[in-house]
Write an enzyme that holds these catalytic residues in place. Structure first.
Site, PDB file in Angstrom:
ATOM      1  N   GLU A  95       1.206  15.801   4.682  1.00  0.00           N
ATOM      2  CA  GLU A  95       1.817  14.588   4.128  1.00  0.00           C
ATOM      3  C   GLU A  95       1.644  14.560   2.614  1.00  0.00           C
ATOM      4  OE1 GLU A  95       3.858  12.415   4.143  1.00  0.00           O
ATOM      5  OE2 GLU A  95       3.241  10.520   5.050  1.00  0.00           O
ATOM      6  N   ASP A  99      -1.261   5.966   1.553  1.00  0.00           N
ATOM      7  CA  ASP A  99      -1.367   4.737   0.780  1.00  0.00           C
ATOM      8  C   ASP A  99      -2.050   3.695   1.669  1.00  0.00           C
ATOM      9  OD1 ASP A  99      -0.776   2.924  -1.293  1.00  0.00           O
ATOM     10  OD2 ASP A  99       1.182   2.453  -0.473  1.00  0.00           O
TER      11      ASP A  99
HETATM   12  P1  IMP Z   1       1.499   4.395   3.943  1.00  0.00           P
HETATM   13  O1  IMP Z   1       1.980   4.159   5.341  1.00  0.00           O
HETATM   14  O2  IMP Z   1       1.353   3.120   3.158  1.00  0.00           O
HETATM   15  O3  IMP Z   1       0.265   5.244   3.863  1.00  0.00           O
HETATM   16  O4  IMP Z   1       2.702   5.040   3.232  1.00  0.00           O
HETATM   17  C1  IMP Z   1       2.826   6.302   2.976  1.00  0.00           C
HETATM   18  C2  IMP Z   1       4.208   6.570   2.446  1.00  0.00           C
HETATM   19  O5  IMP Z   1       4.618   5.643   1.409  1.00  0.00           O
HETATM   20  C3  IMP Z   1       4.126   7.911   1.787  1.00  0.00           C
HETATM   21  O6  IMP Z   1       4.384   8.926   2.700  1.00  0.00           O
HETATM   22  C4  IMP Z   1       5.145   7.785   0.689  1.00  0.00           C
HETATM   23  O7  IMP Z   1       6.398   8.180   1.190  1.00  0.00           O
HETATM   24  C5  IMP Z   1       5.161   6.327   0.321  1.00  0.00           C
HETATM   25  N1  IMP Z   1       4.334   6.066  -0.886  1.00  0.00           N
HETATM   26  C6  IMP Z   1       3.140   5.470  -0.956  1.00  0.00           C
HETATM   27  N2  IMP Z   1       2.663   5.425  -2.213  1.00  0.00           N
HETATM   28  C7  IMP Z   1       3.591   6.033  -2.975  1.00  0.00           C
HETATM   29  C8  IMP Z   1       3.682   6.348  -4.382  1.00  0.00           C
HETATM   30  O8  IMP Z   1       2.800   6.061  -5.224  1.00  0.00           O
HETATM   31  N3  IMP Z   1       4.796   7.004  -4.773  1.00  0.00           N
HETATM   32  C9  IMP Z   1       5.788   7.358  -3.909  1.00  0.00           C
HETATM   33  N4  IMP Z   1       5.740   7.109  -2.598  1.00  0.00           N
HETATM   34  C10 IMP Z   1       4.657   6.454  -2.132  1.00  0.00           C
HETATM   35 MG    MG Z   2       5.754  10.266   3.059  1.00  0.00          MG
END
Ligand code: IMP
Ligand code: MG
Length: 173
Positions: A95, A99
């Site tokens: 991945e 985040d």
């Molecule tokens: P999570 O479910 O919040 O962990 O989201 C993860 C997804 O959000 C990642 O696979 C990215 O596609 C997107 N994402 C989270 N933070 C960023 C960032 O700083 N830049 C670009 N995409 C992000």
């Molecule tokens: Mg992603």
């Protein structure tokens, strides 16, 4: 807009990818590996790292997206599922960035139901301070602060993915 200088340069990225690949190659020696890239964000990291992993492998992709509903939950959709059968195989999820952790937590739970021999996660970037859902990370490239980053596969509204380096993105007001 993106800030002037790269947050992570091409050289820093390539060095880290090599280090991660070395560790993964060691850990999976003699094992039947399936590397899974989570699209779209991981496409660049995925293609760089699999070239350097010295273990025979099958490759597949998952297309997923998520949006946050409130502070503690999100909704994840799988737009395209795997085509390989992962039962009894050693799965490595690759991945771009973790985040909130919601996407990976959801994907991990779905894949565990298919009874892989093992399931590990390799994330290039980790924004720990934003975590809502805990997911075990086995390989992490860089711990980064709570900044929105683009490039090297990562986007803002589907742009900047093609940048070879990673830059901090600020919304212009
Ligand atoms: P999570 O479910 O919040 O962990 O989201 C993860 C997804 O959000 C990642 O696979 C990215 O596609 C997107 N994402 C989270 N933070 C960023 C960032 O700083 N830049 C670009 N995409 C992000
Ligand atoms: Mg992603």
């Amino acid at each position: 807009m993106i800030t002037g200088k790269p947050f992570l340069t091409v050289e820093q990225i390539q060095y880290k990818v090599k280090k991660l690949a070395e560790k993964i190659s060691e850990d999976y020696e003699g094992k039947d590996l399936v590397s899974i890239g989570i699209l779209k964000g991981a496409f660049m990291f995925f293609s760089d790292i699999v070239k350097l992993i010295q273990v025979p492998m099958e490759i597949d992709f998952l297309i997923a997206s998520s949006y946050i509903k409130d502070k503690t939950s999100g909704e994840v959709s799988i737009h395209a599922d795997l085509r390989v059968d992962i039962k009894n195989k050693h799965v490595l999820l690759i991945e771009d960035i973790i985040d909130t952790g919601l996407t990976l937590k959801y994907i991990r739970e779905i894949l565990l139901k298919r009874k892989p021999a093992s399931l590990k996660i390799c994330a290039f970037l980790n924004k720990k301070s934003r975590r809502i859902a805990e997911v075990p990370l086995d390989y992490v490239g860089f711990e980064i602060p709570n900044e929105y980053v683009v490039g090297y596969g990562l986007d803002y509204e589907n742009r900047y993915r093609n940048l070879p380096y990673i830059s901090i993105f600020k919304k212009s007001t």
